[in-house]
Every structure is written in structure tokens, then in C-alpha cells.
Scaffold this motif. Structure first.
Motif, PDB file in Angstrom:
ATOM      1  N   VAL A  12       0.678  -1.173   0.024  1.00 58.77           N
ATOM      2  CA  VAL A  12       0.067   0.062   0.060  1.00 58.77           C
ATOM      3  C   VAL A  12       0.827   1.249   0.132  1.00 58.77           C
ATOM      4  O   VAL A  12       1.650   1.441   0.811  1.00 58.77           O
ATOM      5  CB  VAL A  12      -0.792   0.014   1.272  1.00 58.77           C
ATOM      6  CG1 VAL A  12      -1.744   1.211   1.195  1.00 58.77           C
ATOM      7  CG2 VAL A  12      -1.681  -0.848   1.331  1.00 58.77           C
ATOM      8  N   GLU A  13       0.630   2.011  -0.990  1.00 52.37           N
ATOM      9  CA  GLU A  13       1.553   3.346  -1.284  1.00 52.37           C
ATOM     10  C   GLU A  13       0.786   4.429  -1.576  1.00 52.37           C
ATOM     11  O   GLU A  13      -0.153   4.340  -2.436  1.00 52.37           O
ATOM     12  CB  GLU A  13       2.656   2.950  -2.176  1.00 52.37           C
ATOM     13  CG  GLU A  13       3.707   1.825  -1.717  1.00 52.37           C
ATOM     14  CD  GLU A  13       4.861   1.769  -2.679  1.00 52.37           C
ATOM     15  OE1 GLU A  13       5.491   2.853  -3.160  1.00 52.37           O
ATOM     16  OE2 GLU A  13       5.011   0.558  -3.182  1.00 52.37           O
ATOM     17  N   ARG A  63      -1.238   5.565   3.047  1.00 53.09           N
ATOM     18  CA  ARG A  63      -0.296   5.007   3.568  1.00 53.09           C
ATOM     19  C   ARG A  63      -0.278   4.903   5.080  1.00 53.09           C
ATOM     20  O   ARG A  63      -0.780   6.076   5.554  1.00 53.09           O
ATOM     21  CB  ARG A  63       1.032   5.531   3.085  1.00 53.09           C
ATOM     22  CG  ARG A  63       2.285   4.431   3.619  1.00 53.09           C
ATOM     23  CD  ARG A  63       3.497   4.927   2.803  1.00 53.09           C
ATOM     24  NE  ARG A  63       4.119   6.294   2.962  1.00 53.09           N
ATOM     25  CZ  ARG A  63       4.975   6.687   2.152  1.00 53.09           C
ATOM     26  NH1 ARG A  63       5.676   5.827   1.518  1.00 53.09           N
ATOM     27  NH2 ARG A  63       5.428   8.216   2.280  1.00 53.09           N
ATOM     28  N   LEU A  64      -0.111   4.051   5.992  1.00 47.64           N
ATOM     29  CA  LEU A  64      -0.102   3.907   7.267  1.00 47.64           C
ATOM     30  C   LEU A  64       0.546   5.034   7.881  1.00 47.64           C
ATOM     31  O   LEU A  64       1.878   5.306   7.287  1.00 47.64           O
ATOM     32  CB  LEU A  64       0.622   2.676   7.835  1.00 47.64           C
ATOM     33  CG  LEU A  64       0.215   2.311   9.380  1.00 47.64           C
ATOM     34  CD1 LEU A  64      -1.122   1.991   9.482  1.00 47.64           C
ATOM     35  CD2 LEU A  64       1.184   1.163   9.687  1.00 47.64           C
ATOM     36  N   ARG A 104      -3.156  15.422  12.912  1.00 48.37           N
ATOM     37  CA  ARG A 104      -4.336  14.696  12.356  1.00 48.37           C
ATOM     38  C   ARG A 104      -3.723  13.384  11.564  1.00 48.37           C
ATOM     39  O   ARG A 104      -2.833  13.651  10.528  1.00 48.37           O
ATOM     40  CB  ARG A 104      -4.980  15.748  11.442  1.00 48.37           C
ATOM     41  CG  ARG A 104      -5.738  16.794  11.992  1.00 48.37           C
ATOM     42  CD  ARG A 104      -6.790  16.132  13.076  1.00 48.37           C
ATOM     43  NE  ARG A 104      -8.297  16.661  12.847  1.00 48.37           N
ATOM     44  CZ  ARG A 104      -9.494  16.343  13.459  1.00 48.37           C
ATOM     45  NH1 ARG A 104      -9.231  15.321  14.419  1.00 48.37           N
ATOM     46  NH2 ARG A 104     -10.374  16.991  13.138  1.00 48.37           N
ATOM     47  N   TYR A 105      -4.434  12.410  11.747  1.00 49.66           N
ATOM     48  CA  TYR A 105      -3.926  11.238  11.146  1.00 49.66           C
ATOM     49  C   TYR A 105      -5.198  10.921  10.052  1.00 49.66           C
ATOM     50  O   TYR A 105      -6.312  11.055   9.910  1.00 49.66           O
ATOM     51  CB  TYR A 105      -4.179   9.818  12.209  1.00 49.66           C
ATOM     52  CG  TYR A 105      -3.799   8.515  11.570  1.00 49.66           C
ATOM     53  CD1 TYR A 105      -2.626   7.977  11.948  1.00 49.66           C
ATOM     54  CD2 TYR A 105      -4.421   8.002  10.852  1.00 49.66           C
ATOM     55  CE1 TYR A 105      -2.129   6.748  11.661  1.00 49.66           C
ATOM     56  CE2 TYR A 105      -4.197   6.794  10.137  1.00 49.66           C
ATOM     57  CZ  TYR A 105      -3.087   6.102  10.770  1.00 49.66           C
ATOM     58  OH  TYR A 105      -2.476   4.869   9.983  1.00 49.66           O
ATOM     59  N   MET A 106      -4.300  10.611   8.846  1.00 47.77           N
ATOM     60  CA  MET A 106      -5.360  10.559   7.722  1.00 47.77           C
ATOM     61  C   MET A 106      -5.596   9.183   7.055  1.00 47.77           C
ATOM     62  O   MET A 106      -4.301   8.452   6.851  1.00 47.77           O
ATOM     63  CB  MET A 106      -4.781  11.573   6.259  1.00 47.77           C
ATOM     64  CG  MET A 106      -4.342  12.915   6.793  1.00 47.77           C
ATOM     65  SD  MET A 106      -3.590  13.838   5.266  1.00 47.77           S
ATOM     66  CE  MET A 106      -5.035  13.463   4.023  1.00 47.77           C
ATOM     67  N   TYR A 107      -6.555   8.679   7.098  1.00 51.73           N
ATOM     68  CA  TYR A 107      -6.840   7.221   6.863  1.00 51.73           C
ATOM     69  C   TYR A 107      -7.066   7.321   5.360  1.00 51.73           C
ATOM     70  O   TYR A 107      -6.449   6.109   4.695  1.00 51.73           O
ATOM     71  CB  TYR A 107      -8.126   6.790   7.620  1.00 51.73           C
ATOM     72  CG  TYR A 107      -7.889   6.883   8.943  1.00 51.73           C
ATOM     73  CD1 TYR A 107      -7.548   5.511   9.721  1.00 51.73           C
ATOM     74  CD2 TYR A 107      -8.425   8.042   9.789  1.00 51.73           C
ATOM     75  CE1 TYR A 107      -7.222   5.692  11.001  1.00 51.73           C
ATOM     76  CE2 TYR A 107      -8.361   8.006  10.939  1.00 51.73           C
ATOM     77  CZ  TYR A 107      -7.770   6.964  11.977  1.00 51.73           C
ATOM     78  OH  TYR A 107      -7.839   7.042  13.254  1.00 51.73           O
ATOM     79  N   SER A 118      -4.739  -2.779  12.081  1.00 47.75           N
ATOM     80  CA  SER A 118      -5.845  -3.253  12.105  1.00 47.75           C
ATOM     81  C   SER A 118      -6.963  -1.924  12.320  1.00 47.75           C
ATOM     82  O   SER A 118      -8.190  -1.884  11.467  1.00 47.75           O
ATOM     83  CB  SER A 118      -6.205  -4.131  13.576  1.00 47.75           C
ATOM     84  OG  SER A 118      -7.492  -4.575  13.617  1.00 47.75           O
ATOM     85  N   LYS A 119      -6.736  -0.990  13.332  1.00 47.39           N
ATOM     86  CA  LYS A 119      -7.691   0.155  13.130  1.00 47.39           C
ATOM     87  C   LYS A 119      -7.676   0.869  11.936  1.00 47.39           C
ATOM     88  O   LYS A 119      -8.936   1.396  11.291  1.00 47.39           O
ATOM     89  CB  LYS A 119      -7.339   0.912  14.360  1.00 47.39           C
ATOM     90  CG  LYS A 119      -8.214   2.230  14.361  1.00 47.39           C
ATOM     91  CD  LYS A 119      -9.637   2.122  14.432  1.00 47.39           C
ATOM     92  CE  LYS A 119     -10.135   1.425  15.707  1.00 47.39           C
ATOM     93  NZ  LYS A 119     -11.548   1.347  15.999  1.00 47.39           N
ATOM     94  N   HIS A 120      -6.436   0.973  11.319  1.00 42.90           N
ATOM     95  CA  HIS A 120      -6.533   1.791   9.707  1.00 42.90           C
ATOM     96  C   HIS A 120      -7.369   1.187   8.934  1.00 42.90           C
ATOM     97  O   HIS A 120      -8.156   1.778   8.340  1.00 42.90           O
ATOM     98  CB  HIS A 120      -4.865   2.066   9.570  1.00 42.90           C
ATOM     99  CG  HIS A 120      -4.945   2.502   8.213  1.00 42.90           C
ATOM    100  ND1 HIS A 120      -4.385   3.789   8.354  1.00 42.90           N
ATOM    101  CD2 HIS A 120      -4.931   2.247   7.087  1.00 42.90           C
ATOM    102  CE1 HIS A 120      -4.110   4.322   7.152  1.00 42.90           C
ATOM    103  NE2 HIS A 120      -4.483   3.311   6.221  1.00 42.90           N
ATOM    104  N   ASP A 121      -7.244  -0.161   8.833  1.00 40.75           N
ATOM    105  CA  ASP A 121      -7.931  -1.040   7.828  1.00 40.75           C
ATOM    106  C   ASP A 121      -9.410  -1.203   8.037  1.00 40.75           C
ATOM    107  O   ASP A 121     -10.244  -0.818   7.279  1.00 40.75           O
ATOM    108  CB  ASP A 121      -7.245  -2.284   7.972  1.00 40.75           C
ATOM    109  CG  ASP A 121      -7.984  -3.270   6.790  1.00 40.75           C
ATOM    110  OD1 ASP A 121      -7.825  -2.956   5.450  1.00 40.75           O
ATOM    111  OD2 ASP A 121      -8.804  -4.141   7.008  1.00 40.75           O
ATOM    112  N   GLU A 122      -9.772  -1.007   9.598  1.00 40.41           N
ATOM    113  CA  GLU A 122     -11.278  -0.954   9.777  1.00 40.41           C
ATOM    114  C   GLU A 122     -11.887   0.302   9.376  1.00 40.41           C
ATOM    115  O   GLU A 122     -12.993   0.269   8.704  1.00 40.41           O
ATOM    116  CB  GLU A 122     -11.329  -1.140  11.438  1.00 40.41           C
ATOM    117  CG  GLU A 122     -12.711  -1.028  11.855  1.00 40.41           C
ATOM    118  CD  GLU A 122     -12.890  -0.757  13.381  1.00 40.41           C
ATOM    119  OE1 GLU A 122     -13.905  -0.370  13.706  1.00 40.41           O
ATOM    120  OE2 GLU A 122     -11.957  -0.871  13.956  1.00 40.41           O
TER     121      GLU A 122
END
Length: 271
Positions: free
Chosen positions: A8-9, A108-109, A24-27, A89-93
Motif C-alpha cells: 500500500v503506497e 499509507r499507514l 491529524r492522522y489521515m486514513y 487493524s484500526k487503519h484497515d477498519e
């Protein structure tokens, strides 16, 4: 750990010099997100999810502590599986919840910005690549297919046959090695045929590096690790074809999974 392709890039905006405070975390970035798509879904650490808008684009974000997600702490944490697994796991959820409702470009994570203004600036900077990525995946989902040759199919000596001499032992070892080479070669050719078959049924495909058995949890040699972008209306026939391939090749482990958010096909060209 959620099985997600490590390939994943997308472009990342990582906070570089702030030792404390929040970011701020961007999903992911999407288009046309339903107002209730994120009801009941939390971000990392139980933080509420929020959105930042720029024209048609919507970024889904949550607040994180820079003491944990700043550049220096991240370098340590990304090598710590106990920390990494729940984050992945949370990122993917969150990405999955978004993708159910709207065409989605997963990020990207640990893509971090200082604040919502910085998120908006990224949306403006990435606007054209993001629009192109969302056009590419609209109405489509990713399927993963892995093909593994089991150890029993790779060639081995007969444990019941007695060894008569040192020369006999060496001869049988050589025959077993030749058998493994022949078996692996045949498996590679079969994997190529499977990939071509499935690629014809998808709008795009991507071959990924084979996973080591210690990481994949699948004993044997992985001869195909591929992702396919499949229209939603073709999902059932695609899954049925994977099942047919598996049934017709009992000597192989054919592991097909999906539909998933299009991690392998919603990449941004810029880094």
C-alpha cells in the motif's frame, strides 16, 4: 495481524519536528461519502473520526498524539509488532467503513498532518492524482489471490525405502532435488496460467512479491501473490472462478480473498 498487502503506497505528510501536541492522522480520501457511513466507527485510540473537505474530495481523519505518532516515535514504533498490529487493524477498519459507502483511496499507514489546514493543503496538492485514483477504483474492489505449493508437492525422498549405501543415498538426494526443480517449474507455469486467467476477468491486476512462509503462515513455496481490481457486479463470478481453480488443482493451496478496499490500485504517483 490484519492481512493486508504491504505494498500500500501513497504520498505521505509526516510531521517532522514536533515532539509534543497533537496531529491529524489521515486514513483515506474519498468522494461522495455518505453522511452516516462512519456512524459507530472510532479512530485510533478511540478518537472520533472527522472529515476535511476540498471540492469533491473528503479526507477522513482523527486526532493523535505526536508523542506517539511524531517522526521520531514512529521510527521506534514501526519496528514494534505489538504496537503496529492494532494500528494496522484500526487503519484497515476505518478504510473498510469508508469504502463501503464511497470510492476510496487508502493512504499509507501513519500519514500525519499538523492540523486540518495542513490536511486541506495536502488535498489541494494531491487533487488531480486523487481524482484519477478514485475514477480508477469507482465501483470496483480488490481481490487477493495467493497460490502456494505444499511441501509434499515439491519433491521428496521416500522415507519407507531403505538406503543401501552412501552412493544410493546421494543418488536419491539428487533425484529428489531434480524432482523439486521440476515440480517448482511446473507450479510456476501453472501459477502464470492462473494469473492470466484471473487477469482477463479483472479490469487491472498487479503481481506482488511472494511472501516468506514464516510471514504468510502458509507452509510451502508461494508461486503467486497477486491483486485484482474487479467490478462489483463481477465479484460473485470472480470468486466462483477462484473456487473452480482451487478445486481443479488440489496439489496447490489457492487462497482467494475479497472484496477489499483497493489498496493496490488507488496509489498516488507522487511520493
Amino acid at each position: 495481524m490484519v492481512e493486508r498487502d504491504p505494498d500500500v503506497e501513497s504520498a505521505a505528510a509526516t510531521v517532522t519536528d514536533e515532539p509534543s501536541g497533537t496531529g491529524r492522522y489521515m486514513y483515506a480520501v474519498c468522494r461522495g461519502l455518505d453522511a452516516h457511513a462512519l456512524d459507530g466507527v472510532e479512530g485510533l485510540g478511540g478518537a472520533p473520526l472527522a472529515t476535511v473537505q476540498h471540492d469533491e474530495l473528503t479526507a477522513v481523519v482523527s486526532t493523535v498524539m505526536l508523542s506517539e505518532f511524531g517522526e521520531q516515535p514512529l521510527r521506534r514504533h514501526l519496528e514494534d509488532l505489538a504496537w503496529l498490529e492494532p494500528v494496522v487493524s484500526k487503519h484497515d477498519e476505518v478504510v473498510r467503513a469508508i469504502s463501503v459507502s464511497a470510492p476510496t483511496a487508502p493512504l499509507r499507514l501513519a500519514t500525519i498532518c499538523f492540523d486540518d489546514d495542513a490536511v486541506g493543503a495536502r488535498l489541494r496538492e494531491w487533487y488531480l492524482p486523487l481524482m484519477q485514483a478514485l475514477d480508477r477504483v469507482d465501483g470496483r474492489a480488490e481481490w487477493s489471490v495467493k497460490v502456494v505449493v505444499s511441501p509434499r508437492s515439491e519433491g521428496s525422498t521416500d522415507p519407507e525405502k531403505p538406503v543401501l549405501s552412501g552412493a544410493d543415498y546421494l543418488r536419491r538426494k539428487k533425484e529428489a532435488a531434480q524432482g523439486r526443480v521440476a515440480s517448482e517449474s511446473a507450479a510456476q507455469e501453472l501459477a502464470r496460467s492462473i494469473h492470466e486467467d484471473l487477469s482477463r476477468r479483472a479490469v487491472a491486476s498487479r503481481e506482488l512479491p511472494a511472501q516468506d512462509a514464516r510471514l504468510s503462515g502458509r507452509p510451502g513455496t508461494m508461486v503467486l501473490n497477486a491483486a485484482y481490481l474487479v467490478p462489483d457486479e463481477a465479484a460473485e463470478p470472480f470468486a466462483a472462478r477462484i473456487a473452480e481453480i482451487a478445486a481443479g488443482n488440489p496439489e496447490l493451496l489457492v487462497d482467494g480473498r475479497g472484496p477489499w478496499p483497493p489498496y493496490s490500485f488507488a496509489m498516488l504517483e507522487q511520493r
